[in-house]
Write a protein that holds these residues in place. Structure first.
Motif, short mmCIF file in Angstrom:
data_model
loop_
_atom_site.label_atom_id
_atom_site.label_comp_id
_atom_site.label_asym_id
_atom_site.label_seq_id
_atom_site.Cartn_x
_atom_site.Cartn_y
_atom_site.Cartn_z
N LEU A 75 0.98 -1.17 -0.02
CA LEU A 75 0.03 0.15 -0.07
C LEU A 75 0.78 1.32 0.00
CD1 LEU A 75 0.36 0.98 3.20
CD2 LEU A 75 -1.42 -0.79 3.75
N PHE A 77 0.24 5.07 1.45
CA PHE A 77 -0.52 6.01 2.22
C PHE A 77 -1.25 7.10 1.56
CE2 PHE A 77 1.62 3.70 5.43
CZ PHE A 77 0.45 2.95 5.93
N CYS A 82 -5.93 3.60 -2.60
CA CYS A 82 -5.73 2.40 -1.21
C CYS A 82 -6.52 2.96 -0.05
CB CYS A 82 -4.13 2.86 -0.61
SG CYS A 82 -2.95 2.02 -1.67
N ARG A 83 -7.01 4.45 -0.10
CA ARG A 83 -7.97 4.95 0.72
C ARG A 83 -9.17 4.25 0.40
NH1 ARG A 83 -11.26 5.81 3.35
NH2 ARG A 83 -12.12 7.75 4.38
N PHE A 86 -9.61 0.81 1.76
CA PHE A 86 -9.26 1.09 3.27
C PHE A 86 -10.73 0.45 4.29
CE2 PHE A 86 -9.89 3.36 7.49
CZ PHE A 86 -9.18 2.62 8.21
N GLU A 90 -10.98 -3.09 6.20
CA GLU A 90 -11.41 -3.00 7.84
C GLU A 90 -12.77 -3.99 8.03
OE1 GLU A 90 -10.08 -0.88 10.55
OE2 GLU A 90 -8.59 -1.54 9.09
N TYR A 135 -1.70 3.98 11.03
CA TYR A 135 -2.35 3.55 9.87
C TYR A 135 -3.61 4.17 9.41
CZ TYR A 135 -4.87 -0.28 7.53
OH TYR A 135 -5.83 -0.99 6.51
N ALA A 136 -4.54 4.01 10.42
CA ALA A 136 -5.92 4.20 10.27
C ALA A 136 -5.88 5.93 10.07
CB ALA A 136 -6.83 4.02 11.41
N TYR A 139 -4.98 7.21 6.36
CA TYR A 139 -6.25 7.24 5.62
C TYR A 139 -7.24 8.20 5.94
CZ TYR A 139 -4.00 2.99 3.39
OH TYR A 139 -3.12 2.20 2.74
#
Length: 227
Positions: A75, A77, A82-83, A86, A90, A135-136, A139
């Motif tokens: 990935l 960021f 990728c966003r 996400f 999850e 990480y969260a 995004y």
């Protein structure tokens, strides 16, 4: 009827029949079921070399020691795709909580000014036990710092402060050659695996289709769990 008029009418008829045939084919294709990108048997997809997929220092979002399944995502960021992926990742983590491993690999794309600093910030946070939180955060805030042509490293420092990390250690780690090399090592593994863009996702070494939805990933994971 003149000879020329007859030829003209014949050409018009042929053209009309051709247009009708194309319309029929278009309608038939539109109604046809979409091809399954995974195939009837997800386990038929060749597997990538395990030693390139997960290293001893690879970062796990979820780690289940006895799990037979590992999902690996290369990935970036700063990558909008990728966003977009996400939330699906999850949901997969939630659906398979306690049953699968989920690993992230850094793959900062050339041309994204802040993708490598973002990866370095996530790695620095991971070394203080805050991988998932940083990480969260990347995004969730990408729209605020992504696509900038200037360094937004100080924004990432602010995230670390919000998370209550040791700031001296965080800055030192984020800016270190060791962290830069760590990020680039992930990138090099991705290149060796044939990764050309992000997100690129593997399930037990089997390459998933581009931007796989929840159903596609679930099918691949379930096939591996059943195997």
């Amino acid at each position: 009827m003149s000879k020329n008029l007859g030829i003209t009418l014949a050409l018009i008829l042929v053209a009309a029949l051709g247009i009708g045939l194309l319309a029929f084919l278009d309608d038939r294709d539109a109604d046809a079921p979409a091809a399954d990108p995974v195939g009837a048997d997800p386990t038929s997809v060749p597997t990538a070399p395990a030693e390139l997929l997960v290293r001893e220092d690879s970062r796990y979002l979820d780690r289940v020691e006895e799990s037979p399944v590992t999902v690996v995502e290369f990935l970036d960021f700063e990558c909008e795709a990728c966003r977009a992926q996400f939330p699906t990742m999850e949901r997969i983590r939630e659906d398979y909580d306690g049953r699968i491993n989920v690993v992230i690999r850094y793959f900062p794309l050339p041309g994204h000014t802040n993708s490598e600093p973002a990866a370095a910030a996530v790695e620095a946070a991971a070394q203080q036990g805050a991988l998932e939180e940083m990480y969260a955060r990347m995004y969730e805030t990408q729209a605020e710092w992504g696509e900038s042509q200037e360094s937004r490293a100080e924004v990432f420092v602010g995230f670390a402060e919000d998370l209550g990390l040791d700031m001296d250690e965080f800055r030192r780690t984020m800016e270190s050659d060791e962290t830069r090399d760590r990020v680039r090592s992930d990138f090099e593994d991705g290149v060796a695996l044939g990764v050309q863009g992000t997100p690129t996702i593997f399930v037990n070494g089997r390459l998933a289709p581009s931007m796989p939805g929840r159903d596609v990933l679930s099918a691949m994971i379930d096939a591996e769990l059943a195997g």
